[in-house]
Design an enzyme around this catalytic site. Structure first.
Site, PDB file in Angstrom:
ATOM      1  N   LYS A  22       0.818  -1.291   0.192  1.00 51.89           N
ATOM      2  CA  LYS A  22       0.134  -0.207  -0.038  1.00 51.89           C
ATOM      3  C   LYS A  22       0.728   1.316  -0.076  1.00 51.89           C
ATOM      4  CE  LYS A  22      -2.604   2.927   3.148  1.00 51.89           C
ATOM      5  NZ  LYS A  22      -2.675   3.301   4.372  1.00 51.89           N
ATOM      6  N   ASN A  23       1.948   1.402   0.741  1.00 51.48           N
ATOM      7  CA  ASN A  23       2.467   2.692   1.109  1.00 51.48           C
ATOM      8  C   ASN A  23       3.430   2.837  -0.222  1.00 51.48           C
ATOM      9  OD1 ASN A  23       1.500   3.096   3.810  1.00 51.48           O
ATOM     10  ND2 ASN A  23       3.205   1.920   4.661  1.00 51.48           N
ATOM     11  N   ASP A 121      -5.409   8.005   9.252  1.00 54.87           N
ATOM     12  CA  ASP A 121      -5.543   7.176  10.325  1.00 54.87           C
ATOM     13  C   ASP A 121      -5.521   8.301  11.497  1.00 54.87           C
ATOM     14  OD1 ASP A 121      -6.014   4.786   9.625  1.00 54.87           O
ATOM     15  OD2 ASP A 121      -3.820   4.395   9.656  1.00 54.87           O
ATOM     16  N   MET A 343       6.899   6.812  17.690  1.00 57.28           N
ATOM     17  CA  MET A 343       6.746   7.688  16.609  1.00 57.28           C
ATOM     18  C   MET A 343       5.172   8.386  16.671  1.00 57.28           C
ATOM     19  SD  MET A 343       8.826   5.939  13.611  1.00 57.28           S
ATOM     20  CE  MET A 343       8.549   7.139  12.314  1.00 57.28           C
TER      21      MET A 343
END
Length: 436
Positions: A22-23, A121, A343
């Site tokens: 996906k990324n 998200d 993160m």
């Protein structure tokens, strides 16, 4: 709002093929805007976020043809740039965080790019400063309409290469700047650049289109701008996050699974990090084989005997997208582990669902959770829950597949954003899952 109903506690068995990443797909699809020639892309995952971006490209005027499953051709020779300032784009672009990466190629090729404040998200603050600071250093002027939450960058006189030190090694930020710099005048040096395999794939694709990029795979990229780029054919890597999800699923359900064609050389620390939880991972050619963990799995400790700590970091560190999986897998391990999400400050806020299922988890703060494993002596219990984001959603699904009884997961559109036909593929290896 769609729902999954899962009858858990069923051992699974078989082979599973990971989808395209996906990324990587979100970056690669935006790169088609850099040329007026045809670009062919293979192994594109059929997921909500990627399909949204394809729709945006189509509305922008990109000529798109489906060549087969996961394969498309794109031609950006007659773009409608007015679409970028339309209400339609403001609505469509704000629903997809990956849409930010159309700005770099449009800025490099046409001298302007616009984007509504993107969504995605809800996992904490994810700044866009890296993107726009990079564009500004290349010579673009930045503007932000606060009322309409709309960003714009313009460089009517073109972009000029420069040296820049990124404040953070943002993957999408690096990708955006690289795409803009590929068509800038002169040399651009990007220090503290992200170096994830997906960013490397983007750079390799740009080189095949005629770009001049040195340092691929390192944290210092040097891009000598060219006047134009041509077409190419590119194949997307398998999704490392999905591969990690299947490893976690196999361990939690005591299942024997083979994950096919995983591109081992691009998995980095993922296999060894799962091994720290005691999970057996065998390399068979380019496949991963996970035997059924009938006796469970035991968390390792550090050399001095202290509790295992698993944390995320920019590549080549462990990817933050798999920490949710590690956490849920640890709930049935023998031993304890500290999960440290450095993160993103909201990515651990799904653990209350796991606690409701009987998991022993201490949420220390927004970034850290201590998990005391059950060693399968106490099975997780079925419950009703709602998926808050993609990675928490798949983690809750794995928990439900291992739990005793029938679980319900609402808002599964979040899972569909990142996982292709997840229920159909799970049923093929024996899962009892129904989409309502």
């Amino acid at each position: 709002m769609a729902t999954f109903q899962i009858e858990g506690g069923q051992p699974l068995k078989g082979e599973i093929q990971p989808q395209g990443a996906k990324n990587e797909a979100l970056q690669i699809l935006c790169a088609v805007l850099l040329t007026n020639e045809t670009v062919k892309i293979n192994n594109i995952p059929d997921i909500r976020d990627v399909n949204k971006l394809i729709d945006i490209l189509s509305n922008l005027g990109v000529k798109i043809q489906k060549l087969g499953k996961g394969s498309y051709s794109f031609k950006s020779d007659e773009l409608n740039l007015e679409y970028l300032e339309s209400e339609q784009f403001k609505q469509e672009g704000s629903g997809l965080r990956g849409s930010i990466m159309i700005v770099g190629p449009l800025l490099g090729r046409f001298g302007k790019g616009y984007i509504p404040r993107p969504g995605g998200d809800k996992i904490g603050r994810r700044r866009l400063d890296t993107h726009f600071e990079g564009f500004i250093k290349l010579g673009a002027k930045f503007r932000y309409n606060k009322e309409e939450r709309f960003y714009g960058v313009e460089a009517p006189d073109g972009l000029k290469g420069t040296y820049m030190l990124l404040e953070e090694a943002s993957v999408t930020g690096t990708a955006n700047i690289v795409m803009a710099a590929a068509l800038a005048e002169g040399e651009t040096t990007i220090y503290n650049a992200a170096c994830e395999p997906y960013l490397q794939q983007l750079c390799k694709m740009l080189v095949s289109m005629g770009a001049n990029i040195d340092g691929i795979g390192s944290n210092m990229l040097k891009i000598n701008g060219v006047k134009e780029l041509g077409g190419c054919t590119h194949t997307i890597l398998p999704d490392m996050i999905e591969i990690g999800s299947w490893v976690g699923l196999a361990a939690m359900t005591k299942s024997e699974l083979t994950i096919k064609n995983v591109s081992w050389e691009n998995l980095g620390l993922i296999p060894n990090t799962f091994r720290k939880l005691g999970i057996t991972i065998e390399k068979k050619g380019d496949d991963i084989y996970i035997p059924a963990h009938k006796e469970g799995y035991e968390v390792q400790s550090f050399i001095d005997g202290s509790i295992m700590n698993i944390s995320d970091a920019p590549w080549p560190g462990f990817t933050p997208d798999l920490l949710s999986i590690m956490l849920v897998v640890a709930t049935q391990a023998k031993g304890s582990v500290l999960i440290h999400q450095k993160m993103f400050e909201s990515r651990l806020f799904f653990v209350d669902k796991l606690i409701d299922m009987g998991a022993k988890i201490i949420l220390c703060d927004p970034h850290r959770a201590t998990v005391i494993g059950h060693n399968f002596e106490s099975q997780l219990k079925a419950t009703t829950m709602t998926s808050p984001d993609i990675r928490a959603g798949i983690s809750l699904l794995i928990a439900a597949l291992s739990a005793k009884g029938t679980s319900t997961i609402h808002n599964i559109e979040q899972i569909d954003r990142g996982y292709e036909d997840i229920d159909g593929r799970l049923r093929k290896i024996g899962a009892k899952i129904t989409r309502l």
